[in-house]
Design a protein around this motif. Structure first.
Motif, PDB file in Angstrom:
ATOM      1  N   LEU A  31       9.315   4.493   2.123  1.00  0.00           N
ATOM      2  CA  LEU A  31       8.120   3.676   2.348  1.00  0.00           C
ATOM      3  C   LEU A  31       7.426   3.244   1.053  1.00  0.00           C
ATOM      4  CD1 LEU A  31       6.537   5.679   5.311  1.00  0.00           C
ATOM      5  CD2 LEU A  31       7.747   3.501   5.444  1.00  0.00           C
ATOM      6  N   ASN A  32       7.933   3.688  -0.077  1.00  0.00           N
ATOM      7  CA  ASN A  32       7.306   3.400  -1.369  1.00  0.00           C
ATOM      8  C   ASN A  32       5.842   3.834  -1.366  1.00  0.00           C
ATOM      9  OD1 ASN A  32       9.510   2.182  -2.831  1.00  0.00           O
ATOM     10  ND2 ASN A  32       9.321   0.477  -1.392  1.00  0.00           N
ATOM     11  N   SER A  33       5.581   5.036  -0.825  1.00  0.00           N
ATOM     12  CA  SER A  33       4.226   5.546  -0.662  1.00  0.00           C
ATOM     13  C   SER A  33       3.446   5.645  -1.963  1.00  0.00           C
ATOM     14  CB  SER A  33       4.251   6.924   0.001  1.00  0.00           C
ATOM     15  OG  SER A  33       4.713   6.816   1.314  1.00  0.00           O
ATOM     16  N   SER A  34       4.122   5.937  -3.060  1.00  0.00           N
ATOM     17  CA  SER A  34       3.395   6.060  -4.329  1.00  0.00           C
ATOM     18  C   SER A  34       2.927   4.695  -4.841  1.00  0.00           C
ATOM     19  CB  SER A  34       4.262   6.755  -5.379  1.00  0.00           C
ATOM     20  OG  SER A  34       5.431   5.993  -5.619  1.00  0.00           O
ATOM     21  N   ILE A  35       3.596   3.623  -4.469  1.00  0.00           N
ATOM     22  CA  ILE A  35       3.217   2.271  -4.910  1.00  0.00           C
ATOM     23  C   ILE A  35       2.352   1.573  -3.859  1.00  0.00           C
ATOM     24  CG2 ILE A  35       4.098   0.006  -5.607  1.00  0.00           C
ATOM     25  CD1 ILE A  35       6.715   1.507  -6.410  1.00  0.00           C
ATOM     26  N   TYR A  36       2.737   1.688  -2.584  1.00  0.00           N
ATOM     27  CA  TYR A  36       2.027   1.045  -1.467  1.00  0.00           C
ATOM     28  C   TYR A  36       1.624   2.124  -0.459  1.00  0.00           C
ATOM     29  CZ  TYR A  36       4.642  -2.809  -3.531  1.00  0.00           C
ATOM     30  OH  TYR A  36       5.193  -3.705  -4.400  1.00  0.00           O
ATOM     31  N   PRO A  37       0.544   2.850  -0.736  1.00  0.00           N
ATOM     32  CA  PRO A  37       0.198   4.000   0.115  1.00  0.00           C
ATOM     33  C   PRO A  37      -0.318   3.652   1.512  1.00  0.00           C
ATOM     34  CG  PRO A  37      -1.485   3.660  -1.555  1.00  0.00           C
ATOM     35  CD  PRO A  37      -0.374   2.691  -1.856  1.00  0.00           C
ATOM     36  N   ASN A  38      -0.842   2.442   1.708  1.00  0.00           N
ATOM     37  CA  ASN A  38      -1.472   2.087   2.975  1.00  0.00           C
ATOM     38  C   ASN A  38      -0.544   1.324   3.906  1.00  0.00           C
ATOM     39  OD1 ASN A  38      -4.247   3.033   2.531  1.00  0.00           O
ATOM     40  ND2 ASN A  38      -4.198   1.541   0.873  1.00  0.00           N
ATOM     41  N   ILE A  39      -0.637   1.669   5.196  1.00  0.00           N
ATOM     42  CA  ILE A  39      -0.011   0.902   6.267  1.00  0.00           C
ATOM     43  C   ILE A  39      -1.174   0.389   7.099  1.00  0.00           C
ATOM     44  CG2 ILE A  39       1.506   0.955   8.273  1.00  0.00           C
ATOM     45  CD1 ILE A  39       2.910   3.394   6.949  1.00  0.00           C
ATOM     46  N   THR A  40      -1.290  -0.940   7.221  1.00  0.00           N
ATOM     47  CA  THR A  40      -2.467  -1.540   7.854  1.00  0.00           C
ATOM     48  C   THR A  40      -2.058  -2.473   8.989  1.00  0.00           C
ATOM     49  OG1 THR A  40      -3.619  -1.467   5.726  1.00  0.00           O
ATOM     50  CG2 THR A  40      -4.550  -2.905   7.406  1.00  0.00           C
ATOM     51  N   PHE A  41      -2.792  -2.373  10.089  1.00  0.00           N
ATOM     52  CA  PHE A  41      -2.617  -3.290  11.208  1.00  0.00           C
ATOM     53  C   PHE A  41      -3.936  -4.017  11.414  1.00  0.00           C
ATOM     54  CE2 PHE A  41      -2.465  -4.477  15.744  1.00  0.00           C
ATOM     55  CZ  PHE A  41      -1.263  -5.175  15.739  1.00  0.00           C
ATOM     56  N   ASN A  42      -3.916  -5.337  11.302  1.00  0.00           N
ATOM     57  CA  ASN A  42      -5.100  -6.176  11.454  1.00  0.00           C
ATOM     58  C   ASN A  42      -5.003  -6.924  12.785  1.00  0.00           C
ATOM     59  OD1 ASN A  42      -7.406  -7.672  11.017  1.00  0.00           O
ATOM     60  ND2 ASN A  42      -6.456  -9.066   9.561  1.00  0.00           N
ATOM     61  N   ILE A  43      -5.873  -6.570  13.740  1.00  0.00           N
ATOM     62  CA  ILE A  43      -5.851  -7.200  15.068  1.00  0.00           C
ATOM     63  C   ILE A  43      -6.386  -8.624  14.966  1.00  0.00           C
ATOM     64  CG2 ILE A  43      -6.775  -7.119  17.419  1.00  0.00           C
ATOM     65  CD1 ILE A  43      -6.991  -4.055  17.062  1.00  0.00           C
ATOM     66  N   ASN A  89       4.815  -1.663   2.957  1.00  0.00           N
ATOM     67  CA  ASN A  89       5.657  -1.907   1.791  1.00  0.00           C
ATOM     68  C   ASN A  89       5.355  -3.273   1.163  1.00  0.00           C
ATOM     69  OD1 ASN A  89       7.710  -1.132  -0.049  1.00  0.00           O
ATOM     70  ND2 ASN A  89       9.224  -2.321   1.094  1.00  0.00           N
ATOM     71  N   ALA A  90       4.077  -3.673   1.182  1.00  0.00           N
ATOM     72  CA  ALA A  90       3.599  -4.945   0.626  1.00  0.00           C
ATOM     73  C   ALA A  90       4.154  -6.173   1.338  1.00  0.00           C
ATOM     74  CB  ALA A  90       3.856  -5.032  -0.878  1.00  0.00           C
ATOM     75  N   VAL A  91       4.669  -5.994   2.552  1.00  0.00           N
ATOM     76  CA  VAL A  91       5.174  -7.089   3.371  1.00  0.00           C
ATOM     77  C   VAL A  91       4.319  -7.137   4.637  1.00  0.00           C
ATOM     78  CG1 VAL A  91       7.155  -7.975   4.666  1.00  0.00           C
ATOM     79  CG2 VAL A  91       7.524  -6.796   2.489  1.00  0.00           C
ATOM     80  N   THR A  92       3.876  -8.342   5.013  1.00  0.00           N
ATOM     81  CA  THR A  92       3.060  -8.514   6.215  1.00  0.00           C
ATOM     82  C   THR A  92       3.841  -9.322   7.241  1.00  0.00           C
ATOM     83  OG1 THR A  92       1.033  -8.446   4.898  1.00  0.00           O
ATOM     84  CG2 THR A  92       0.869  -9.406   7.101  1.00  0.00           C
ATOM     85  N   LYS A  93       3.907  -8.773   8.455  1.00  0.00           N
ATOM     86  CA  LYS A  93       4.607  -9.433   9.562  1.00  0.00           C
ATOM     87  C   LYS A  93       3.713  -9.405  10.796  1.00  0.00           C
ATOM     88  CE  LYS A  93       8.636 -10.064   7.578  1.00  0.00           C
ATOM     89  NZ  LYS A  93       9.206 -11.354   7.339  1.00  0.00           N
ATOM     90  N   GLU A  94       3.820 -10.473  11.597  1.00  0.00           N
ATOM     91  CA  GLU A  94       3.088 -10.506  12.852  1.00  0.00           C
ATOM     92  C   GLU A  94       3.790  -9.606  13.869  1.00  0.00           C
ATOM     93  OE1 GLU A  94       0.916 -14.026  14.859  1.00  0.00           O
ATOM     94  OE2 GLU A  94       2.922 -13.944  15.779  1.00  0.00           O
ATOM     95  N   ILE A  95       2.994  -8.813  14.574  1.00  0.00           N
ATOM     96  CA  ILE A  95       3.503  -7.864  15.557  1.00  0.00           C
ATOM     97  C   ILE A  95       2.769  -8.114  16.872  1.00  0.00           C
ATOM     98  CG2 ILE A  95       3.611  -5.401  16.167  1.00  0.00           C
ATOM     99  CD1 ILE A  95       5.388  -6.081  13.786  1.00  0.00           C
TER     100      ILE A  95
END
Length: 177
Positions: A84-96, A116-122
């Motif tokens: 997950l590259n946690s040390s570089i991108y520690p946050n996982i965010t979901f924006n409703i 992982n610094a990539v944003t996708k629509e879910i």
């Protein structure tokens, strides 16, 4: 004119309520082909949601630290944090961004997942129950690691599957400030 616009802008937010997270859990599931499953979970959730006048008006963000995901196997957790590259991108965010009720009286939440610094629509199928000032939000969705520029790890003859199932149960209380 400037004062009138400011008054209109502020009045829109005056009718919004914050939803304060009371309790919750996010669980992730995948499998290692030829071995067993991996089910890390977290209750360490940061959330800032607001609500205006209906369930469909809920908007905001839900955030977890990837390092808060824990399974029963610490050695696999370390490999997961590396993936997950946690040390570089520690946050996982979901924006409703949108909520709609479907024909079966279930809701669909549309939002942007950043991992992982990539944003996708879910799109997530969810049950939302409202009673008095409490909202219970329970749902599922899945992602593929490759969608977020991550390659499923391989160890000898074992491969982690690309599909990751996510299940969440969140309880919010309406804060009428």
């Amino acid at each position: 004119m400037h004062k009138l616009l400011m008054l209109v802008f502020l009045s829109v937010f005056a009718f919004a309520n914050n939803l304060v997270l009371q309790n919750g859990e996010i669980e992730v599931h995948t499998e290692v082909f030829g071995d067993n499953e991996i089910n890390p979970k977290t209750q360490n959730i940061d959330s800032s949601l607001n609500y205006k006048n209906s369930i469909e008006s809920i908007r905001g963000k839900i955030n977890i630290l990837s390092s808060s995901l824990k399974s029963k196997k610490e050695d696999r957790d370390k490999n997961m944090y590396e993936l997950l590259n946690s040390s570089i991108y520690p946050n996982i965010t979901f924006n409703i961004t949108d909520i709609k009720k479907d024909k079966n009286k279930q809701f669909q939440i549309k939002g942007n997942l950043t991992l992982n610094a990539v944003t996708k629509e879910i799109i997530s199928l969810v049950t939302i129950e409202e009673s008095e000032n409490i909202f219970s939000i329970n749902g599922t969705f899945f992602i593929k690691l490759t969608q977020f520029n991550m390659k499923p790890p391989k160890m000898f003859f074992l491969t982690v599957r690309d599909k990751i199932d996510i299940k969440y149960n969140l309880i919010y209380k309406k804060d009428n400030k």
